[in-house]
Design a protein around this motif. Structure first.
Motif, PDB file in Angstrom:
ATOM      1  N   PRO A  70      16.143  38.806  -7.924  1.00 14.01           N
ATOM      2  CA  PRO A  70      14.982  39.557  -7.442  1.00 14.01           C
ATOM      3  C   PRO A  70      14.554  40.714  -8.331  1.00 14.01           C
ATOM      4  O   PRO A  70      13.461  41.251  -8.149  1.00 14.01           O
ATOM      5  CB  PRO A  70      15.463  40.091  -6.088  1.00 14.01           C
ATOM      6  CG  PRO A  70      16.943  40.274  -6.274  1.00 14.01           C
ATOM      7  CD  PRO A  70      17.378  39.133  -7.168  1.00 14.01           C
ATOM      8  N   PRO A  72      13.323  41.161 -11.433  1.00 14.74           N
ATOM      9  CA  PRO A  72      12.007  41.160 -12.086  1.00 14.74           C
ATOM     10  C   PRO A  72      10.867  41.425 -11.108  1.00 14.74           C
ATOM     11  O   PRO A  72       9.918  42.150 -11.428  1.00 14.74           O
ATOM     12  CB  PRO A  72      11.919  39.755 -12.697  1.00 14.74           C
ATOM     13  CG  PRO A  72      13.346  39.357 -12.911  1.00 14.74           C
ATOM     14  CD  PRO A  72      14.083  39.929 -11.740  1.00 14.74           C
ATOM     15  N   HIS A  73      10.968  40.854  -9.897  1.00 18.57           N
ATOM     16  CA  HIS A  73       9.932  41.074  -8.892  1.00 18.57           C
ATOM     17  C   HIS A  73       9.898  42.536  -8.460  1.00 18.57           C
ATOM     18  O   HIS A  73       8.821  43.132  -8.297  1.00 18.57           O
ATOM     19  CB  HIS A  73      10.176  40.173  -7.687  1.00 18.57           C
ATOM     20  CG  HIS A  73       9.179  40.362  -6.579  1.00 18.57           C
ATOM     21  ND1 HIS A  73       7.838  40.117  -6.743  1.00 18.57           N
ATOM     22  CD2 HIS A  73       9.338  40.810  -5.305  1.00 18.57           C
ATOM     23  CE1 HIS A  73       7.196  40.382  -5.615  1.00 18.57           C
ATOM     24  NE2 HIS A  73       8.083  40.810  -4.738  1.00 18.57           N
ATOM     25  N   ASN A  76       8.087  44.636 -10.923  1.00 16.19           N
ATOM     26  CA  ASN A  76       6.640  44.486 -10.765  1.00 16.19           C
ATOM     27  C   ASN A  76       6.112  45.358  -9.631  1.00 16.19           C
ATOM     28  O   ASN A  76       5.064  46.001  -9.742  1.00 16.19           O
ATOM     29  CB  ASN A  76       6.278  43.026 -10.490  1.00 16.19           C
ATOM     30  CG  ASN A  76       6.185  42.210 -11.754  1.00 16.19           C
ATOM     31  OD1 ASN A  76       6.010  42.741 -12.834  1.00 16.19           O
ATOM     32  ND2 ASN A  76       6.318  40.906 -11.620  1.00 16.19           N
ATOM     33  N   LEU A  77       6.850  45.390  -8.519  1.00 17.43           N
ATOM     34  CA  LEU A  77       6.436  46.214  -7.388  1.00 17.43           C
ATOM     35  C   LEU A  77       6.446  47.692  -7.749  1.00 17.43           C
ATOM     36  O   LEU A  77       5.542  48.446  -7.380  1.00 17.43           O
ATOM     37  CB  LEU A  77       7.361  45.960  -6.194  1.00 17.43           C
ATOM     38  CG  LEU A  77       7.300  44.561  -5.572  1.00 17.43           C
ATOM     39  CD1 LEU A  77       8.334  44.435  -4.459  1.00 17.43           C
ATOM     40  CD2 LEU A  77       5.907  44.281  -5.022  1.00 17.43           C
ATOM     41  N   ARG A  85      -3.792  39.648  -9.465  1.00 19.67           N
ATOM     42  CA  ARG A  85      -3.480  39.012  -8.184  1.00 19.67           C
ATOM     43  C   ARG A  85      -4.689  38.215  -7.731  1.00 19.67           C
ATOM     44  O   ARG A  85      -5.561  38.712  -7.033  1.00 19.67           O
ATOM     45  CB  ARG A  85      -3.102  40.076  -7.149  1.00 19.67           C
ATOM     46  CG  ARG A  85      -1.830  40.820  -7.510  1.00 19.67           C
ATOM     47  CD  ARG A  85      -1.502  41.884  -6.477  1.00 19.67           C
ATOM     48  NE  ARG A  85      -0.262  42.580  -6.805  1.00 19.67           N
ATOM     49  CZ  ARG A  85       0.234  43.585  -6.092  1.00 19.67           C
ATOM     50  NH1 ARG A  85      -0.386  44.010  -5.023  1.00 19.67           N
ATOM     51  NH2 ARG A  85       1.359  44.163  -6.461  1.00 19.67           N
TER      52      ARG A  85
END
Length: 245
Positions: A70, A72-73, A76-77, A85
């Protein structure tokens, strides 16, 4: 050389990136032995890297197989909207308005990567490039040239320094085209990556920040395709300005 120095490749960083990409592309996970073959490194060295990536959440381990974690995600957040998006329904609508297939593309290092596509592609061999998110050289794609032209000047100088080591002719040609691309915020490719493809790219923005590009493509036959893409881009830009976000 720019004041920031050349963006040289680093063997350890390359290996980490290859490991993460391999794990991302393997739904069932990948073993250390498989990774070692892919990166051309001793299994013991790869195991050390994998252990560190598991410890920091970039990989998950299950039964000695590794898949993307998780982290990398989460990054991004933390960073905010670092990639465009745009949902599949929106991409299909953009393709309908333009009357051409549409590719959503971002810059990843020295490459352009297609994130998704909308509409029916009239050139079937381009489909895997988007569906499998294959990397393509920046200076050989309309999107790559646009994203490089619109990036920060200091970063662009460093990227061009590195690209010049591998493709000096393409860099020289890009430098000549750069003022026009920046002024129009449109980039074209007439057979740069594929002799049968004409492409035109326009930016995707989040406020003042360029986060990606939308690429329109046609089968290359002559001047008519360039004019057709111009009209398609005009329709798309008008649609976006009317309220599409």
């Amino acid at each position: 050389m720019s004041e920031h120095g050349r963006r040289r490749r680093h063997r350890t960083v390359d290996r980490v990136v290859w490991i993460l990409e391999a794990a991302a592309r393997a739904p069932g996970g990948v073993t250390v032995a498989e990774l070692a073959r892919m990166v051309g490194a001793p299994a013991s060295s790869v195991q050390d890297l994998v252990n560190g990536l598991v410890a920091t959440g970039f990989l998950l381990e299950q039964r000695r197989r590794y898949r993307l974690g998780p982290a990398p995600h989460v990054l991004n957040l933390i960073a905010g909207r670092v990639v465009p998006r745009i949902g599949q329904a929106e991409l299909n609508e953009l393709s309908r308005v333009a009357g051409t297939p549409v590719l959503l593309t971002v810059r990843v290092g020295l490459d352009a990567v297609h994130l998704a596509r909308g509409g029916e592609d009239e050139i079937p061999r381009l489909v895997p490039l988007a569906d499998e998110h294959m990397a393509r050289p920046l200076l050989r794609t309309a999107a790559g040239r646009l994203l490089l032209a619109l990036t920060d000047e200091a970063e662009r100088r460093g990227l061009l320094d590195e690209l010049a080591r591998h493709d000096p002719e393409a860099v020289a040609e890009f430098r000549r085209a750069l003022p026009g691309i920046r002024a129009s915020r449109i980039s074209r490719s007439e057979g740069l990556a594929d002799p049968e493809v004409s492409a035109l790219a326009i930016p995707v923005t989040d406020g003042p920040v360029v986060t990606g590009a939308l690429v329109l493509t046609r089968r290359r036959r002559g001047r008519s395709e360039r004019l057709s893409l111009d009209r398609a881009a005009a329709r798309l830009l008008a649609h976006i300005q009317e309220g599409w976000t």
